[in-house]
Design an enzyme around this catalytic site. Structure first.
Site, PDB file in Angstrom:
ATOM      1  N   TRP A 228       0.851  -1.191   0.000  1.00 59.56           N
ATOM      2  CA  TRP A 228       0.000   0.000   0.000  1.00 59.56           C
ATOM      3  C   TRP A 228       0.892   1.249   0.000  1.00 59.56           C
ATOM      4  CZ3 TRP A 228      -1.313  -4.653   1.957  1.00 59.56           C
ATOM      5  CH2 TRP A 228      -2.605  -5.139   1.700  1.00 59.56           C
ATOM      6  N   CYS A 263      -6.473  -5.369  -1.396  1.00 58.95           N
ATOM      7  CA  CYS A 263      -7.506  -6.325  -0.968  1.00 58.95           C
ATOM      8  C   CYS A 263      -8.323  -6.952  -2.099  1.00 58.95           C
ATOM      9  CB  CYS A 263      -8.422  -5.718   0.083  1.00 58.95           C
ATOM     10  SG  CYS A 263      -9.498  -4.431  -0.545  1.00 58.95           S
ATOM     11  N   HIS A 322     -13.543  -2.880   1.850  1.00 62.04           N
ATOM     12  CA  HIS A 322     -12.614  -3.990   2.004  1.00 62.04           C
ATOM     13  C   HIS A 322     -13.282  -5.206   1.362  1.00 62.04           C
ATOM     14  CE1 HIS A 322      -9.532  -6.593   3.277  1.00 62.04           C
ATOM     15  NE2 HIS A 322     -10.195  -7.165   4.257  1.00 62.04           N
ATOM     16  N   ASP A 345     -10.385 -14.473   4.430  1.00 60.63           N
ATOM     17  CA  ASP A 345      -9.777 -13.219   3.974  1.00 60.63           C
ATOM     18  C   ASP A 345      -8.283 -13.434   3.830  1.00 60.63           C
ATOM     19  OD1 ASP A 345      -8.926 -10.622   3.560  1.00 60.63           O
ATOM     20  OD2 ASP A 345     -10.111  -9.758   5.185  1.00 60.63           O
ATOM     21  N   TYR A 532      -8.076   4.201  -0.379  1.00 63.58           N
ATOM     22  CA  TYR A 532      -9.252   3.452   0.083  1.00 63.58           C
ATOM     23  C   TYR A 532      -9.057   2.899   1.491  1.00 63.58           C
ATOM     24  CZ  TYR A 532      -7.546  -1.397  -0.414  1.00 63.58           C
ATOM     25  OH  TYR A 532      -6.896  -2.584  -0.248  1.00 63.58           O
TER      26      TYR A 532
END
Length: 701
Positions: A228, A263, A322, A345, A532
């Site tokens: 990120w 994600c 997410h 996840d 985000y």
């Protein structure tokens, strides 16, 4: 007397794969699902007689042994072995037709088939059979009754991932491509790499947990490296992927993590892996999703005196969206009532049992507040149920002091979305994750959850808790829909013109009051660019106004940002960014305070795809991509990414700069290699815009 020998085996691939819904896999081996009959034709050197010994041996793993359950030795006269069955369907001349049914709880993976006749062992070439989970078999724990759902959640190799913000949700087309070349082999490689025991490979709960760990590269050099950072020069920017195929193929070839994912990329790849292995799976997007690092069900947001959100103080964050996955199964390891969808996840956020893995967590357990159940249900519960607490940070005598502005209880976990079954539209599945806000069931569920989570007292998270100032005025939670303030204060944030890059950003904050009296409202508003993940990237401008309202009335205060204030930042960032507007209103007469924030996305001109509606198998056709730059800015370093599963491989066109008003046209010659409905996905990326996506369907006959 000639000893019986096998001279060949026909795996009857087209008949078996059709019946097992595995005819899509681009692989020369036989792929079948567990618990379901398949047939093999064995050719012999003479006809089969009464005393002949013949057995089929299915072995899994390095060193298959009968007593370990990794070697199944099936003899037609002895029907059952470890839940596997075999029978002689017919024999004629030198051929015999056998039917084999694996156990509905057999370990999934690659099996080697050998045929033993007396002392002779025959090893066929391509004798490796791939055994998958079977949602069509009632005795398999992944059984799914609805045909339409199986077609979507197991067999559909394209779909959408929903991104953006709660204020403006949009769909990102994604090619899952679970049937493409090397994808099944990549999944088998991951299964072997997971070191799951044979027993663990029987249960999709263990398999899906292991896959959630292996799709990220943390702690096990898995498929995707997360980043990120905003700088992706030594890899592929997360924005540049349009599907899972390139990622999994590259990983299988190099056995090294592919750079980079965020994600939706993790969820897209994990969805491919689970569908490929035969577990029904869907991508799930939650808007305003809490990443609550301390499991106390609150996320703190700090605002400075200009009303701007501050990054530095929060350890936890609210992500605009997410994406994770739901997989479908019966949970044999839990009490009754928690079967069905389970959240998993693979985005590396928090460690679970020492590894970056998450789930499977029963979606019903989240809804009921049963957050003591494995796995990771507290974390998932917080993602969709935390409260957002706003703090104002003021400098008093050179020291930072914190004033609580209020708590939003209905803000987190909104618009939980997935692609609808059999339709190209968004389905809202929030009700599967939570009861309606304010309902009796929701309160009971919350009480249950709080019994297991123990939220700490409301102190701000940073190290300055000792400087906490009690606020004058009430600190009861402020609920946006039904204001509990004395003035009936309400805030709305909207854009008054389309948000096109290169134009001024024209927005407005509407302040409303709804009780009799004369009210003086101090309004602070700010506009920022943020990722985000909630991380602020740039401050664009602020306003401070004092307005007078009487009784039930409203006033709209404009907030306008010139292009020069943001275009340079926008062009230098490699990620998609959102426009964040935050407003704080304080009523002078009552000390009422209210905070509201809204994230909006930029709007872009579309890409058009031109091609015939139908085409014939193996007959070339031309597909054209047309884009007109209707913005007021030149789009620099444009790239067009296109992919059509079963039509053409992922292709990138370098387009250079596209000036305002200019039209770009690219053509590709397509050769369809698969029948049925096929989809072409295209995405345009430049320094100024991080992704305009489109797709078009063609029927191949």
């Amino acid at each position: 007397e000639t000893g019986l020998k096998v001279t060949g085996i026909d795996f009857l691939k087209s008949q078996n794969t059709r019946q097992h819904h595995t005819d899509g896999y681009n692989i020369k081996n036989l792929v079948v699902r567990r618990g379901q009959l398949f047939q093999l034709q064995v050719n012999l050197n003479r006809e089969l007689r009464a005393g002949d010994k013949l057995s089929l041996r299915f072995g899994i793993g390095e060193n298959p042994l009968k007593n370990k359950g990794s070697l199944m030795s099936l003899k037609p006269e002895r029907e059952d072995f470890n839940g596997w069955k075999i029978s002689l369907v017919k024999k004629g001349g030198k051929e015999c037709l056998l039917s084999v049914t694996s156990a509905p709880n057999a370990p999934v993976g690659k099996y080697n088939l050998h045929v033993k006749t007396g002392a002779d062992v025959y090893k066929p070439e391509d004798g490796v059979i791939y055994l998958l989970f079977n949602p069509w078999c009632e005795d398999d724990v992944v059984y799914m009754a609805s045909e339409a759902q199986k077609k979507e959640y197991v067999l559909n190799d394209t779909g959408y991932i929903y991104v953006g913000s709660a204020h403006s949700i949009y769909d990102r087309p994604w090619n899952f491509g679970q049937f493409e070349e090397f994808i099944l082999d990549a999944c088998m490689y991951l299964l072997d790499k997971s070191k799951l025991s044979l027993t663990d490979r029987r249960d999709p709960a263990n398999v899906s947990r292991a896959m959630s760990a292996l799709v990220n590269s943390n702690d096990d050099s898995g498929v995707l490296m997360g980043s990120w950072s905003g700088n992706y020069t030594n890899g592929t920017s997360p924005m540049d992927w349009i599907g899972s195929v390139t990622i999994l193929q590259k990983y299988y070839k190099t056995k090294k993590p592919v750079r980079y994912g965020q994600c939706w990329v993790f969820a897209g790849v994990l969805n491919t892996v689970m569908r490929c292995l035969g577990v029904p799976s869907r991508c799930v997007s939650t808007f305003d999703s809490a990443h609550d690092t301390e499991e106390n069900l609150t996320v703190d947001v700090y605002l400075n005196e200009k009303g701007e959100k501050m990054n530095s103080l929060s350890f936890d964050s609210v992500w605009n969206f997410h994406v994770w996955n739901d997989v479908w199964m019966k949970r044999k390891d839990l009490p009754d009532g928690f079967d069905g969808w389970q959240a998993i996840d693979s985005t590396p956020q928090e460690q679970s049992q020492g590894r970056f893995q998450c789930g499977p967590c029963s979606v019903k357990a989240v809804r009921e507040g049963d957050v003591y159940l494995p796995y990771d249900s507290k974390f998932v519960y917080a993602e969709v149920n935390a409260d957002r607490v706003y703090w104002l940070v003021k400098t008093v005598n050179g020291k930072e002091k914190y004033f609580k502005l209020g708590t939003e209880t209905q803000d987190i976990g909104k618009n939980i979305s997935t692609k609808a079954v059999g339709q190209n539209r968004r389905e809202d599945i929030t009700r599967e994750y939570k009861y309606p806000e304010g309902s009796k069931e929701e309160r009971m569920s919350m009480q249950r959850a709080y019994g297991f989570i123990r939220p700490s007292g409301l102190q701000p998270r940073s190290g300055y808790a000792s400087t906490l100032q009690p606020l004058s005025g009430g600190t009861q939670p402020l609920v946006p829909k039904e204001p509990v303030t004395k003035t009936g204060l309400h805030l709305e944030i909207t854009n008054t013109e389309p948000l096109h890059p290169g134009n001024p950003l024209e927005m407005a904050i509407t302040v409303k009051t709804s009780t009799p009296g004369n009210w003086t409202v101090h309004l602070t508003g700010s506009c920022q660019l943020q990722y985000y993940t909630g991380k602020v990237q740039a401050n664009l401008g602020t306003i401070k106004e004092t307005i007078k309202l009487e009784g039930t009335s409203e006033m709209q205060i404009p907030l306008k940002i010139a292009p020069d204030a943001y275009m340079k930042t926008l062009s230098s960032m490699e990620d998609d960014v959102l426009i964040l507007v935050t407003a704080i209103a304080e009523v002078k007469e009552t000390n009422d305070k209210l905070t509201k924030e809204t994230s909006m996305r930029f709007e872009y001109p579309p890409i058009k795809v031109q091609m015939p509606e139908t085409a014939k198998l193996y007959n070339d056709f031309t597909c054209a991509f047309i884009f007109k730059n209707t913005l007021n800015v030149t789009l620099e370093n444009c790239k067009l990414l296109v992919e059509g599963l079963g039509i053409f491989k992922m292709t990138t066109f370098e387009q250079g700069d596209i000036m305002p008003g200019r039209i770009m046209k690219s053509e590709i010659i397509c050769t369809p290699t698969r029948l049925g409905e096929r989809k072409i996905v295209a995405k345009l990326i430049s320094d100024q815009i991080k992704g305009i996506s489109t797709e078009k369907t063609i029927t191949i006959t």
